[in-house]
Each structure stands twice: as structure tokens, then as C-alpha cells.
Design a protein around this motif. Structure first.
Motif, PDB file in Angstrom:
ATOM      1  N   LEU A 116     -30.431 -24.224 -23.544  1.00  0.00           N
ATOM      2  CA  LEU A 116     -31.706 -24.905 -23.318  1.00  0.00           C
ATOM      3  C   LEU A 116     -31.540 -26.065 -22.338  1.00  0.00           C
ATOM      4  CD1 LEU A 116     -33.053 -24.886 -26.968  1.00  0.00           C
ATOM      5  CD2 LEU A 116     -34.105 -23.749 -25.024  1.00  0.00           C
ATOM      6  N   ALA A 117     -30.383 -26.722 -22.422  1.00  0.00           N
ATOM      7  CA  ALA A 117     -30.126 -27.819 -21.480  1.00  0.00           C
ATOM      8  C   ALA A 117     -30.063 -27.283 -20.055  1.00  0.00           C
ATOM      9  CB  ALA A 117     -28.826 -28.534 -21.839  1.00  0.00           C
ATOM     10  N   TRP A 123     -33.612 -26.713 -18.474  1.00  0.00           N
ATOM     11  CA  TRP A 123     -34.356 -27.910 -18.058  1.00  0.00           C
ATOM     12  C   TRP A 123     -34.312 -28.169 -16.554  1.00  0.00           C
ATOM     13  CZ3 TRP A 123     -33.346 -33.482 -20.159  1.00  0.00           C
ATOM     14  CH2 TRP A 123     -34.494 -34.244 -19.957  1.00  0.00           C
ATOM     15  N   GLY A 159     -27.013 -22.590 -28.390  1.00  0.00           N
ATOM     16  CA  GLY A 159     -28.431 -22.516 -28.002  1.00  0.00           C
ATOM     17  C   GLY A 159     -28.862 -23.761 -27.244  1.00  0.00           C
ATOM     18  N   MET A 160     -28.387 -24.915 -27.682  1.00  0.00           N
ATOM     19  CA  MET A 160     -28.803 -26.160 -27.033  1.00  0.00           C
ATOM     20  C   MET A 160     -28.205 -26.283 -25.629  1.00  0.00           C
ATOM     21  SD  MET A 160     -29.368 -29.100 -29.850  1.00  0.00           S
ATOM     22  CE  MET A 160     -27.753 -29.216 -30.553  1.00  0.00           C
TER      23      MET A 160
END
Lengths: 562, 402
Positions: free
Chosen positions: B271-272, B275, B267-268
């Protein structure tokens, strides 16, 4: 920790290589006697007061719209003294001064780690230390010398909190004494220490110790605070008649009106690493609604996580949550910025650490539905926000500060070269950016002395119409300066209305039209023909620097772009 | 004695009005498709209400809101990845079961699934709106699914939004060849290498175009890179790569994803990726256009790859939610919704919004109101298209395929 410090050095590297920025030029001018008014080691944060307001206005270091009573004086003797001697001895080597600021960041990380290890489990404390160390709130204090006081107050405030927890845990009286000294030093460094008051009060309230120890805990902060407030009041310190700083004691209604939006912005930045501008869709209400939704979502997850904790750990976690919220209250006095969040991060970091630790590393595999799944999503979002987004944002913020600082220095050098070729150093800035009032000090430092500044507007596009030989009319789409957007020199309480006149030296400004954003049509009468060669007419742009802004012929108009 | 006739009649009517639902092997993907549809609808509502569709920005909507609404456009890349995945899984299954791709059947399925509705909508629009000379000249190209190689302005083509359908159809022409190559390879590692190489080729092409054509304006770069098949095939290839990874490592990944930290890690990463898409000036505004070179395909593929892999495991509340039957129904009508939503907003809803705004109604109400209206109206028309055009053509397809 060495790895974290090394990583911090990478993240804040742009900050370490930044030159002087805005107030740094003022401090340098104060130390070297180029500032209107005498300033000593303890008064470098005494910017605008009764003793120099008229002189600042006369030389154009304050704009024509500045409130006649605007006061910007901050009681930060410790931070001031450190800067005073650094500017005296190390003015030519800002990098050394930045390394000094970075050392305070290292100290802040060490004491924060000690605090986190006291209040939460080891792995959560480690996560919290990383979150705290790489938070964007440190980028500006590391990269902007004048804002170093935020780090110094944070270090002493945190030392005070760690000491008080040890005192409440039954350790010797010298821990209480250390807390007293730390809080006193923190307040001497800056008002940021006030952010620790909420934690202290909550620790005292929830501590499992004798009432006497609780009262002593409160007094370790209460006594220095009372002394600080007394001295501050007696010497007339504070920020008055400014839109940027709102004094709740001076203008309580104005403060309350702006507090919800400022609070929402700080919550978004501190807890969720969100830029409030992202959620500002034309009205401040959208930021408040978005912050409310974020808080509700995060609270659901936190309730789920804390329900599984031991009662003591649960109580501590919620104490930290409320402490971080109370830490924001003193910061509502200034326009929201990440640099105000140091104290709040003392609570945010361990709470997020607990949430990530409990969600990511739990041993029992739960069924993936409802609250568990929601908590896992929130943990992922917060993990990304604080472990990925925040460090990168800290680096980006530090880099942006360095870029602005370099652009400012380049623009100042360019203008200084132009002025050096002239005998008169009178500059008229038709339209400028928010840094426009600092150029005088930067150019003074470059050897061009006795400059005089006339800043007509601080806005985007303006139309300049020449009415007669000595009169110009400026028209802007949304106000010639951000009257409703937190202007440093004028509070929106003291509104400008059509027909108001302002005098600054030879200049007379008469306001003809006002809209909700501020005066949008103003007639400027100069004491002489605007074509007089003594004046250097320029406009300021981020990309182009200072460009020629020669006034149009009589009866004609000319646009000036940002 | 009419009673025996009644059930037969009801059944016939039900069959006529019922939906020919999409394949349900990966239920969560229906929900993903619906989310992607919503993202596209919302951006087009903003695009038209703000006046950008006709190239005249008005002040109906706040600039910051427009910016936020626009960056959610990466829903289009989900469509591409899902298309790649579904086409890939069909061909792979065909290869595994029959040992051959059955190309005739593959193209029959594609043609009868997508062409009739598209041609009907294009024809109706071409007959009902007054065409410019350019639109008339480009109409043949549009009928032949070449929209993305025409000049993409509303004055030049009838269905500007048909560019994505054209891109997919053009990609489908090459897919059997790709599978032929993949099938000839003996080791999975070689297949992954070929797919990864192909995926990496698109950003290299974009980068070459960027470097050769610099300096660019955002508008010109967007036109040069965003719509063309040779610059945008990476998301489709990523979808095929997803098929192979799921097939080869699905079970192992299922175990791996059971750990919350692993899911968070994936997930991260996603999300990265969000950005730089949201803030292309992250590395300095001077590099923003270079960020776009990688944003349009590379970053979006990485962003969606992990979450889609997780959803294919079929576990978790999100997966269950996205797999709800209602999403399957809406996804079935998704193609029709995509075909008709733009003219609905531009010709039917925009005049209403203007009239209501002139009467003092706030855009805070009118924007979501328009979105709801376009969802309802386009679903209704898409349903009619489904019953009257798609289903009959699917029946013809089955007969021909048999």
C-alpha cells in the motif's frame, strides 16, 4: 513517549519552520494597530464585524461581492490572549511561536495517552497514541499560528474527559472540579472543545456509577457551555452570511443541505485517511457513496472484533466509535479540513488501536475465511491509513503550508517593492488566488502603508474586455468567485442575480450573467480611466507571483491565466 | 443403429468447443490475471471515451474520474510480473527435471502460444481499416513484435497496445541466456545477487536517460521510458526473482505468513507503494517526474512482490477466491481479450456511447455499461479466436515439440 515526540518533531518540522500564514498577518496587524478597527488581547479572532466592515470594504480587504452583513467573529479569548502577547513581543521570531504551538501538541499527546490508557488495553492504547500523535489534523495547528486554538481546546477538552472518567470511576470530587475548569478553559480557547461533548454524554450514559455522578459529569460541560453560548450570543459572536462557515442556528436549511457532504468528507479523512477530492468525481454524491461503502466495510470488521471482546471493552469501543461521530457534528459548520478532526481522533485512534491489536496480535490462530479474512484486510488498510499514510500526509500537509507561506511572503515582498517605487498604492488584481485578501496586511507590515485594493475576481482563467476608458468586462468559465464552493465572504443563500450592482469605493460592479458556479460576466466601472497611473494592475499566480495585467485598449480583450 | 456414433460425436464437438485451460499449479494467479485484465480494460474504456486515444480530450467524462481511472494502469505491470514468473518457473522446472533448458521446446511453446492469434488480429485490422502511410511503414515492425520501438501513436501503428506483447517477446529472447548464467552459479545467494542486480539495472537506465534528457515533459518521458524493453525489464526480472524466492523459501514463508501481523506488514508495504503511484507529487510537484522514473517498474515490482508471494502459498479466503475455476477460464481467454478489446471499444462501442449520450443518457451509466459490453464482447471474440486459432496452433506445437 520521547521517541514519539522526537518523531513528531520530524513530521511537523516543516510546520515549525513556517513563517506567518494568512490570518497571522491579520493578527499581527491587529496587535500593531494596522487593522481597521480596534482589537485587544481577547478579540484577535474578531475579523469582520459591524465596527469595521465598511472600512474593510472601502480599502478592498473585503471583495466587491462580500455580503453587506458578513460577520466573522469567533469567541476565543484564551487563544487570542496568547497570540496577542506573542505578536507584541515575538513578531519577528515566528519560530518561537511555532515551538509554543508544538508544546501544545506534546501536551495533547500526553493527555490523549492518559485517556487511551483509561479506556482500552495497554497495547491498543500505545497504538492509539501513535495514531493520534501523527494524525494530519495537527499539521495545520502546529504550522499555522492562527489555528493554534485547535490544539489548546483539544488539550483542555481531553483533560476534561480524563478527569470525568476518573470521577465516574469513583475518585474524589476534585476530578469533577478539574473537568469543569478544563472544559471552561477549552471553550475559552475555541469551539473545537465542543467536539468533546459527545464523548462526555456517552461516557455519562454508559458509566457504571450512581446517577448523581452521571449528572455531575454532564454539568461539568453543560454549565461552561451554557455560559459560553450566552456570552457568545450577548456579544454577537458567530459567522453569518458566509459560505465557508454555516451557522446551524442562523441558516438551518443551508446547514442541513451541506451537512451530508461535509460529514462524508470528515469521515473519509478522520477514519480512513482519504482525501475527499480523490472521490469527488464531478458530484458530491460520489464522496458520500464512497464514505458509506468505507463505513460499511469497516463496521463489518469492527463488529467481528468487538464480538470477541469482554462486554465492558465492547461497550467502551462502541462508545468511542459513536463519540468520534458526534465529535464531527460541531465541525460541520466549517468547510471540511483535517484541522477539524482533533476531537474525532480521540475516538478514532483507540478504536483503530483495538482493531489492530485484536487482529494482528491474537494468540489463537483462526481459520482464514469469511469474517476473519475480511477483518484482517480492513486492519491492514486501516493500519496503513493511520500508521503510514497519516504521518506522511501530516508531513506533506505541513510542508505544503510552509511552501504556501513562503510563496506568499515572496509575492508580498515583490509587490511591496513595486509599490514602494510609486506614490499611490492602489492595486487592482484582475484575478487572484484564495489568499489574495491577505496581501494588504502583509504589505502593510513591510512598510508600504495606505494600500488600497480592488480584487476583481478569484478564479482561474478570465477574459478581460475593455468596453470604454473606465469600464472593463470580466468573463470567466465558471464564476468570478466560488459562489457555490464555500466562499468566505458570501453565503449562497444570498444569491447574486443578473442585474445586481455592487459599490466599493469608486468601483461599481454590475453582474450581467450568472451560472451555477456564480457570476461569470461582470462589468466593472471605475471612477476614472483605467490607464490612470495611480493604479498598479496585476494578476496573481502560484508559480509566477504577481504579474503585470495591463488592461487592453478600448474595444479589445485580453486573457489572464492563473 | 446410429446410437454408438452419438457419444463419439458429442465428445468431438465438446473437444472442439472446449477450452484448452491454462496450467493450474498456481490457481490464485489466474484470478490475479483477471484483475489485471479488468484494470487494463477499464483504463482503455476511459482512454477512448475521453478522447485521449485520438489526442482530442472531450468533456464526456469528469477530469477527476479520468485521473483515478488512469492510475489503475499498473495492472500492466502485473502482467509482466506474471509472465516473468511463469516463464521462469517453466525454465526452472525444465532445468531441474532434465538438466537442460530445452530451448527449442521453449521457443516453440512461446511462438505457437502467442504468435498466431496476434498475427490474425493484426492482419484483420490491417485489412479492414484504412492505413496511414506511417502505419503501413510500421506494419512489418508490428508483425515482428517491434511495436514498442515504433512511434507510439494510433496514427503510426495499427495495434498500439501491442507494445506490451512486443516487450515480453523481446524479453523472452534473453531469458534462456539469463537462466544459463543462473544455472552455472552454484549458490542461491549468487543467483539472488544476479537477479537483484539485473532488477536494479532498469531503474538505473531510466535514471540515466532522465538525467541526460532533462528537462522533460510528462508525455516525452512516458514515451522514452514506459514502453521500451531496456527501460522496463525490471518487472519481468522481478517475476523470475519471485520464482527463485518461492522455490527456495516457500515453505518458511508459508509459516511466516501465518501470523496476521506479518501479512499486514507485507500488505502495508504494498500500500505504501501505491501512494507515490497515485500521487507522484507527494514529494513536491517539482519532483513528480523523478518519481515516475522509479514508479514505472521499481515501485510496482515491490508493490506486487509481497502479495504474489502470499498468494503462492495458497492459503486464505482471497487466495481461494482468486483461484476459483471461473477465473481460470477467463484467464485462458485473457490473451485474446487483450488483443481485441481496443478496436472493439474504438470502432464499435464509442459510436454507441456518443449516440446514447446525445440522447441524454448519463455517463454514470454509460461508462460502466461500456466496460461490461467490452468484457462480454471481447470474451466472445477471444473464445472464437481460442477455438479457431489458438487450439489448432497448440496442437501443431505439441506435434512439433514431440
Amino acid at each position: 513517549m520521547p521517541l514519539l515526540v522526537a518523531f513528531g518533531a520530524v513530521v511537523y518540522w516543516p510546520g515549525l519552520t513556517t513563517g506567518f500564514f494568512l490570518d497571522d498577518y491579520l493578527h499581527s496587524a491587529m496587535v500593531h494597530g494596522r487593522f481597521p478597527g480596534i482589537r485587544g488581547p481577547f478579540t484577535l479572532y474578531d475579523f469582520v464585524s459591524d465596527d469595521n466592515r465598511a472600512a474593510l470594504l472601502a480599502r478592498g480587504f473585503l471583495p466587491w461581492w462580500a455580503d453587506a452583513h458578513v460577520t466573522l467573529r469567533f469567541l476565543r479569548p484564551l487563544a487570542s490572549a496568547l497570540l496577542f502577547y506573542e505578536h507584541r513581543w515575538l513578531d519577528a521570531w515566528p519560530v518561537v511561536m511555532h515551538v509554543h504551538s508544538f508544546a501544545w501538541w506534546v501536551a495533547a499527546v500526553f493527555v490523549a495517552r492518559a485517556l487511551f490508557r483509561t479506556v482500552v488495553a495497554p497495547r491498543a492504547a500505545s497504538i492509539a497514541t501513535v495514531i493520534f500523535a501523527l494524525a494530519p489534523c495537527h499539521a495545520l495547528p502546529v504550522g499555522w499560528l492562527a489555528n493554534r486554538e485547535a490544539l489548546i481546546s483539544l488539550v483542555f477538552g481531553t483533560v476534561g474527559l480524563v478527569s470525568i472518567l476518573r470521577w465516574q470511576a469513583g475518585k474524589g470530587a476534585w476530578w469533577a472540579a478539574l473537568a469543569f475548569v478544563a472544559f471552561a478553559l477549552g471553550l475559552c480557547a475555541g469551539e473545537y472543545t465542543l467536539g468533546c461533548a459527545g464523548y462526555l454524554a456517552l461516557f455519562a450514559w454508559t458509566a457504571k456509577c450512581k446517577p448523581a455522578r452521571r449528572w455531575v459529569s454532564v454539568l461539568t460541560f453543560g454549565v461552561p457551555l451554557a455560559a459560553y453560548m450566552g456570552v457568545r450570543r450577548a456579544l454577537g459572536y458567530g459567522a453569518f452570511a458566509s459560505g465557508f462557515y454555516l451557522d446551524p442556528l442562523h441558516d438551518p436549511l443551508l446547514f442541513l443541505r451541506h451537512a451530508p457532504w461535509r460529514f462524508a468528507c470528515l469521515i473519509m479523512r478522520g477514519w480512513f485517511s482519504q482525501e475527499p477530492g480523490t472521490w469527488d468525481w464531478g458530484t458530491p454524491a460520489t464522496v458520500i457513496v464512497a464514505a458509506g461503502a468505507f463505513v460499511i466495510g469497516a463496521r463489518l470488521a469492527l463488529v467481528h472484533v468487538t464480538e470477541q471482546l469482554e462486554p465492558d471493552a465492547r461497550r467502551t469501543t462502541w462508545t468511542l466509535v459513536w463519540g468520534s461521530i458526534l465529535a464531527l457534528l460541531p465541525m460541520l459548520t466549517a468547510l471540511p479540513s483535517p484541522r477539524l478532526l482533533g476531537a474525532a481522533m480521540l475516538g478514532v485512534s483507540p478504536v483503530v488501536g483495538v482493531l489492530l491489536d485484536s487482529t494482528w496480535f491474537r494468540r489463537d490462530a483462526e481459520a482464514r475465511h469469511g469474517a476473519e479474512e475480511w477483518t484482517a484486510i480492513v486492519a491492514t488498510l486501516l493500519g496503513f491509513a493511520h500508521l503510514v499514510h497519516s504521518p506522511a500526509a501530516a508531513w506533506a500537509n505541513a510542508r505544503l503550508t510552509r511552501t504556501y507561506s513562503r510563496e506568499f511572503a515572496d509575492h508580498a515582498a515583490d509587490l511591496a517593492r513595486r509599490l514602494a517605487a510609486k506614490t499611490d498604492h492602489d492595486v487592482v488584481i484582475v484575478r487572484g488566488l484564495d489568499d489574495v485578501f491577505f496581501y494588504g496586511f502583509a504589505i502593510d507590515a513591510l512598510g508600504v502603508e495606505d494600500t488600497h485594493w480592488t480584487v476583481l475576481s478569484r478564479t482561474g482563467h478570465v477574459l478581460c474586455v475593455r468596453r470604454d476608458a473606465s469600464t472593463l468586462e470580466l468573463v470567466a468559465a465558471t464564476g468570478l468567485f466560488p459562489a457555490s464552493g464555500g466562499d468566505l465572504y458570501r453565503s449562497e443563500v444570498n444569491r447574486i442575480v443578473p442585474g445586481d450592482s455592487f459599490h466599493a469605493g469608486e468601483l461599481t460592479a454590475r453582474v450581467d450573467e450568472v451560472d451555477p458556479f456564480g457570476p461569470r460576466r461582470v462589468r466593472f466601472h471605475f471612477g476614472a480611466d483605467v490607464a490612470d497611473p495611480r493604479w498598479t494592475w496585476v494578476g496573481e499566480s502560484r508559480e509566477r507571483g504577481f504579474y503585470d495585467a495591463t488592461p487592453p485598449k478600448v474595444g479589445f480583450g485580453a486573457p489572464f491565466d492563473p | 443403429m446410429p446410437a454408438p456414433e452419438a457419444p463419439l460425436t458429442r465428445g468431438t464437438i465438446r473437444r472442439f468447443f472446449g477450452l484448452e485451460l491454462l496450467d493450474n499449479r498456481y490457481p490464485a494467479l489466474h484470478g490475479v490475471r483477471v484483475v489485471a485484465i479488468l484494470s487494463v480494460l477499464q483504463i482503455h474504456v476511459t482512454y477512448i471515451l475521453a478522447g485521449d486515444y485520438v489526442g482530442k480530450r472531450n468533456d464526456l467524462l469528469d477530469v477527476a474520474f479520468i485521473k483515478e481511472s488512469y492510475w489503475i494502469f499498473f495492472g500492466m505491470d502485473v502482467f509482466f510480473m506474471l509472465s516473468g514468473f511463469l516463464i521462469g518457473s517453466i525454465l526452472l522446472r525444465s532445468l531441474e527435471l532434465e538438466g537442460t533448458q530445452n530451448i527449442r521446446r521453449f521457443y516453440l511453446r512461446r511462438i505457437f502460444r502467442t504468435f498466431p492469434s496476434y498475427w490474425v488480429v493484426l492482419t484483420v485490422l490491417a485489412l479492414t481499416i484504412s492505413l496511414t502511410a506511417l502505419q503501413r511503414a510500421n506494419l512489418r515492425l508490428e508483425y515482428l513484435y517491434g511495436t514498442n520501438f515504433a512511434q507510439l501513436t494510433p496514427q503510426s501503428v495499427v495495434m498500439i497496445w501491442g507494445w506490451s506483447l512486443a516487450l515480453e517477446e523481446q524479453f523472452y529472447l534473453a531469458v534462456p541466456l539469463l537462466f544459463f548464467v543462473l544455472h552455472r552459479l552454484r549458490r542461491d545467494s549468487h543467483r539472488f545477487a544476479v537477479l537483484l542486480g539485473l532488477w536494479a539495472l532498469a531503474p538505473i537506465i531510466r535514471l540515466i536517460i532522465y538525467l541526460r534528457g532533462a528537462p522533460w515533459s510528462y508525455y516525452d518521458l512516458h514515451l522514452a521510458l514506459y514502453f521500451r524493453t531496456h527501460t522496463r525489464f525490471d518487472t519481468l526480472v522481478a517475476g523470475i526473482l519471485l520464482v527463485f524466492v518461492h522455490k527456495r523459501y516457500g515453505a518458511a514463508l508459508g509459516e511466516w505468513f501465518k501470523a496476521p501481523f506479518h501479512r499486514a506488514l507485507v500488505g502495508m508495504i504494498s500500500l505504501a507503494c501505491v501512494w507515490p503511484l497515485h500521487n507522484p507529487g507527494l514529494f513536491g510537484t517539482e519532483h513528480a517526474l523523478l518519481v515516475y522514473v522509479f514508479a514505472w517498474g521499481t515501485i510496482t515490482s515491490i508493490m506486487y512482490f509481497g502479495p504474489l508471494l502470499m498468494l503462492l502459498q495458497g492459503e486464505g479466503a482471497i487466495c481461494r477466491f482468486l483461484g476459483s475455476p471461473i477465473f481460470r477460464r477467463v484467464a485462458t481467454l485473457g490473451y485474446g481479450v487483450y488483443l481485441v478489446h481496443m478496436p472493439l471499444i474504438h470502432y464499435a462501442l464509442l459510436p454507441c456511447v456518443r449516440a446514447l449520450h446525445a440522447r441524454g443518457l448519463s455517463m454514470v451509466l454509460l461508462w460502466p455499461g461500456t466496460l461490461v459490453a467490452v468484457i462480454v464482447a471481447s470474451l466472445s471474440i477471444a473464445y472464437a479466436l481460442h477455438v479457431l486459432v489458438e487450439k489448432p496452433s497448440l496442437r501443431v506445437r505439441e506435434r512439433l515439440a514431440a
